[in-house]
Scaffold this active site. Structure first.
Site, PDB file in Angstrom:
ATOM      1  N   ARG A   1      39.162  34.067 -25.802  1.00 33.06           N
ATOM      2  CA  ARG A   1      38.936  34.669 -27.116  1.00 33.06           C
ATOM      3  C   ARG A   1      38.469  36.115 -27.031  1.00 33.06           C
ATOM      4  O   ARG A   1      38.602  36.866 -27.982  1.00 33.06           O
ATOM      5  CB  ARG A   1      37.892  33.854 -27.889  1.00 33.06           C
ATOM      6  CG  ARG A   1      38.459  32.566 -28.437  1.00 33.06           C
ATOM      7  CD  ARG A   1      37.398  31.817 -29.179  1.00 33.06           C
ATOM      8  NE  ARG A   1      36.238  31.613 -28.312  1.00 33.06           N
ATOM      9  CZ  ARG A   1      35.138  30.951 -28.668  1.00 33.06           C
ATOM     10  NH1 ARG A   1      35.042  30.437 -29.859  1.00 33.06           N
ATOM     11  NH2 ARG A   1      34.137  30.797 -27.827  1.00 33.06           N
TER      12      ARG A   1
ATOM     13  N   HIS B   1      37.079  18.125  -8.302  1.00 31.91           N
ATOM     14  CA  HIS B   1      37.241  19.049  -7.167  1.00 31.91           C
ATOM     15  C   HIS B   1      36.754  18.441  -5.855  1.00 31.91           C
ATOM     16  O   HIS B   1      37.100  18.929  -4.783  1.00 31.91           O
ATOM     17  CB  HIS B   1      36.626  20.418  -7.454  1.00 31.91           C
ATOM     18  CG  HIS B   1      35.144  20.474  -7.335  1.00 31.91           C
ATOM     19  ND1 HIS B   1      34.303  20.045  -8.319  1.00 31.91           N
ATOM     20  CD2 HIS B   1      34.340  20.907  -6.335  1.00 31.91           C
ATOM     21  CE1 HIS B   1      33.058  20.218  -7.934  1.00 31.91           C
ATOM     22  NE2 HIS B   1      33.047  20.739  -6.731  1.00 31.91           N
TER      23      HIS B   1
ATOM     24  N   LYS C   1      38.066  18.608  -1.305  1.00 32.49           N
ATOM     25  CA  LYS C   1      37.246  19.005  -0.155  1.00 32.49           C
ATOM     26  C   LYS C   1      37.851  18.442   1.135  1.00 32.49           C
ATOM     27  O   LYS C   1      38.294  17.306   1.174  1.00 32.49           O
ATOM     28  CB  LYS C   1      35.805  18.513  -0.327  1.00 32.49           C
ATOM     29  CG  LYS C   1      35.064  19.246  -1.452  1.00 32.49           C
ATOM     30  CD  LYS C   1      33.601  18.850  -1.498  1.00 32.49           C
ATOM     31  CE  LYS C   1      32.918  19.366  -2.747  1.00 32.49           C
ATOM     32  NZ  LYS C   1      32.437  20.744  -2.648  1.00 32.49           N
TER      33      LYS C   1
ATOM     34  N   HIS D   1      32.538  12.629  -9.318  1.00 34.18           N
ATOM     35  CA  HIS D   1      32.480  12.883  -7.869  1.00 34.18           C
ATOM     36  C   HIS D   1      31.980  11.683  -7.072  1.00 34.18           C
ATOM     37  O   HIS D   1      32.601  11.277  -6.091  1.00 34.18           O
ATOM     38  CB  HIS D   1      31.574  14.082  -7.568  1.00 34.18           C
ATOM     39  CG  HIS D   1      31.926  15.313  -8.352  1.00 34.18           C
ATOM     40  ND1 HIS D   1      33.221  15.643  -8.659  1.00 34.18           N
ATOM     41  CD2 HIS D   1      31.160  16.293  -8.884  1.00 34.18           C
ATOM     42  CE1 HIS D   1      33.226  16.787  -9.349  1.00 34.18           C
ATOM     43  NE2 HIS D   1      31.991  17.194  -9.497  1.00 34.18           N
TER      44      HIS D   1
ATOM     45  N   LYS E   1      19.719  17.641  -9.038  1.00 33.80           N
ATOM     46  CA  LYS E   1      19.596  19.097  -8.972  1.00 33.80           C
ATOM     47  C   LYS E   1      18.196  19.442  -8.484  1.00 33.80           C
ATOM     48  O   LYS E   1      17.272  18.638  -8.606  1.00 33.80           O
ATOM     49  CB  LYS E   1      19.789  19.697 -10.369  1.00 33.80           C
ATOM     50  CG  LYS E   1      21.137  19.352 -10.977  1.00 33.80           C
ATOM     51  CD  LYS E   1      21.988  20.588 -11.147  1.00 33.80           C
ATOM     52  CE  LYS E   1      23.311  20.314 -11.791  1.00 33.80           C
ATOM     53  NZ  LYS E   1      24.446  20.287 -10.873  1.00 33.80           N
TER      54      LYS E   1
HETATM   55  C1  BG6 Z   1      30.397  20.118 -10.788  1.00 34.25           C
HETATM   56  C2  BG6 Z   1      29.188  19.829 -11.641  1.00 34.25           C
HETATM   57  O1  BG6 Z   1      31.438  19.246 -11.112  1.00 34.25           O
HETATM   58  O2  BG6 Z   1      30.054  19.968  -9.424  1.00 34.25           O
HETATM   59  C3  BG6 Z   1      28.050  20.742 -11.264  1.00 34.25           C
HETATM   60  O3  BG6 Z   1      29.529  20.016 -13.012  1.00 34.25           O
HETATM   61  C4  BG6 Z   1      27.773  20.680  -9.776  1.00 34.25           C
HETATM   62  O4  BG6 Z   1      26.883  20.412 -11.999  1.00 34.25           O
HETATM   63  C5  BG6 Z   1      29.058  20.859  -8.967  1.00 34.25           C
HETATM   64  O5  BG6 Z   1      26.856  21.699  -9.444  1.00 34.25           O
HETATM   65  C6  BG6 Z   1      28.823  20.589  -7.484  1.00 34.25           C
HETATM   66  O6  BG6 Z   1      29.957  20.973  -6.754  1.00 34.25           O
HETATM   67  P1  BG6 Z   1      29.856  21.379  -5.217  1.00 34.25           P
HETATM   68  O7  BG6 Z   1      31.263  21.612  -4.808  1.00 34.25           O
HETATM   69  O8  BG6 Z   1      29.014  22.608  -5.161  1.00 34.25           O
HETATM   70  O9  BG6 Z   1      29.212  20.235  -4.512  1.00 34.25           O
END
Ligand code: BG6
Length: 482
Positions: free
Chosen positions: A44, A174, A178, A236, A334
């Site tokens: 935007r 993601h 890895k 994850h 965290k």
């Molecule tokens: C993300 C989360 O999917 O993964 C984040 O939304 C988190 O909160 C992150 O920090 C962690 O990814 P990585 O690759 O740093 O372990």
């Protein structure tokens, strides 16, 4: 890699600037992206192409301070970068800039990447179709989280599914990109040693830990609504659990793999009000110190009270033949003491002790996903020397850094190229996402009914003491393989 056009929605957002554009740059630098492939940023914000290129370079330098990139190299990379200021979720938006930017595409692979809040996925998909841009074979990439629960995930999947076929939809987790996560399948199924012992006969329990030192940071508004269970476990941690627990697939075909993974999700024992206190621990970080630096508490960062969990530990069971009675302990948080992700496979105690002093430590396999990627088998060995039968617990160590000297592409680099090649196996299928939500929703409902407390833990620690107690009650303890 075939030629492609990628249209990144949310191009000025955190994900695009921090991960996507840098990943495309790295792949381009390695010669994997042809000169004719194009990147079109959509967002935007009012900006021109030059402004966008500068913004992207600035954040590349910020997040990759050790890499040198000069204006000339960036200029060559961004030769085919365009920017279109447009509210793609708005029905009346003018898509002519995007259409222009995509002129002369020929039969190039077209990819739409939605780096946007999931609530917009349906509207943007519909608008892509209304603008006539979803040419045959076009692909769409969706970031996690897909929704905030089963119902919203279903709605999103249905709305996107009205425009794209399931085999054109790439749902990113993601972690599946890895290096060490991809290696899990190779480790388990391409070595003859492990499969015979990969079950309840030989394994006592499994631990999966994803610990982070960062806090909720600039994403507080998203994070506070999500919490650790939905932000990390639904995707994850459950994906890792699936790869550890699944049955051997027949081949590496994307649907064969995903068929096996979903069986694990379906076998997860529901957590309900009855067992939620014994099977889960919620935590939230308070003030503390990480690496000698004072870290504020979560509510202080947020600027108000909140009972969102920033830590969660779960005792999960996979109710099938292979895993009968084997707990899977999951935890993520965290602002913990250090950043690491690892999977511990703890084997059963030996059947009969030959020495009667100390109890012997169990055989453990430590699969370290990050940092210091590698696989260790922890074994009891005789301490060399003439001093009699002294025992030591030592690792048989496969360190990636020592074994393979290469730069590992970031997970996003691998996943972006997998989208271009059409490799769906690294992405979540609709039914997988929904099955994961079903289990996670059950936990959230149980928390609400039970009013499960959110325990405080000081920033820079291993999480609330209750997480250690959960294992202690069963005569076990969390193991940090570092
Ligand atoms: C993300 C989360 O999917 O993964 C984040 O939304 C988190 O909160 C992150 O920090 C962690 O990814 P990585 O690759 O740093 O372990």
């Amino acid at each position: 890699v075939p030629e492609f056009d990628i249209i990144v929605f949310g191009a000025t957002g955190d994900l695009a600037l921090r991960k996507l554009i840098p990943s495309l740059f790295h792949r381009w630098r390695d010669g994997q992206i042809s000169k004719t492939s194009r990147i079109v940023g959509v967002s935007r914000a009012e900006m021109d192409c030059v402004g966008f290129s500068k913004l992207a370079l600035g954040s590349f330098r910020e997040f990759h301070p050790s890499e040198r990139v000069d204006e000339a190299e960036w200029g060559a990379f961004t030769n085919n970068l365009r920017y279109c200021g447009l509210d793609a979720a708005h029905a009346e938006a003018d898509w002519s800039y995007v259409r222009n930017a995509l002129k002369g595409a020929g039969d190039k692979q077209r990819i739409f990447y939605l780096a946007l809040p999931p609530a917009l996925y349906g509207a943007v998909s519909a608008n892509i179709a209304a603008a006539g841009l979803n040419q045959a074979g076009a692909r769409i990439v969706l970031e996690k989280p897909i929704g905030a629960g089963l119902q919203s995930a279903r709605d999103i999947n249905a709305a996107v599914g009205a425009v794209f076929n399931e085999d054109e939809i790439y749902r990113i987790d993601h972690y599946l990109g890895k290096e060490t996560v991809q290696n899990l399948i190779v480790l388990r199924f391409m070595n003859s040693l492990f499969e015979p012992v990969w079950n309840a006969n030989a394994i006592d329990h499994v631990e999966i830990t994803v610990a982070e030192t960062i806090g909720a940071g600039g994403r507080a508004s998203y994070y506070d609504a999500a919490g650790a269970l939905r932000d990390m476990v639904q995707n994850h941690l459950l994906q890792l659990l699936c790869l550890v627990a699944m049955e051997p697939p027949l081949d590496l075909d994307s649907d064969t793999l995903r068929d096996e993974k979903i069986k694990v999700l379906r076998a997860l024992r529901p957590i309900s009000r009855v067992n939620v206190r014994s099977s889960t621990v919620r935590g939230q970080y308070g003030k503390g110190a990480i690496d000698g630096e004072v870290a504020a508490g979560y509510c202080e960062e947020l600027g108000g009270p909140s009972d969102t969990e920033t830590f969660v530990a779960i005792r999960a069971n996979v109710d099938n033949w292979r895993w009968k009675g084997v707990p899977f302990y999951l935890r993520t948080g965290k602002r913990m003491a250090s950043r690491y992700s690892e999977i511990i496979i703890q084997f059963k105690d030996i059947a009969h002790a030959l020495v009667d002093d100390e109890p012997l430590p169990p055989t453990r396999m430590v699969i370290r996903l990050q940092p210091d990627e590698g696989v260790k088998l922890l074994l009891v060995t005789k301490d060399p020397g003439p001093g009699g039968m002294r025992l030591r617990y030592v690792p048989l160590n496969l360190s990636y850094a020592e074994q393979f000297e290469a730069r590992y592409p970031d997970a996003y680099e691998r996943l972006l190229m997998a989208v271009v090649r059409g490799d769906l196996g690294l992405f979540m299928r609709r039914d997988e996402v929904e099955a994961a939500w079903r289990w996670v929703d059950g936990i959230r409902d149980a928390w609400a009914q039970d009013d499960t407390p959110v325990y405080n833990y000081a920033a820079g620690t291993e999480g609330p003491a209750q997480a250690a107690m959960m294992l202690d009650r069963e005569g076990r303890e969390w193991f940090n393989g570092a």
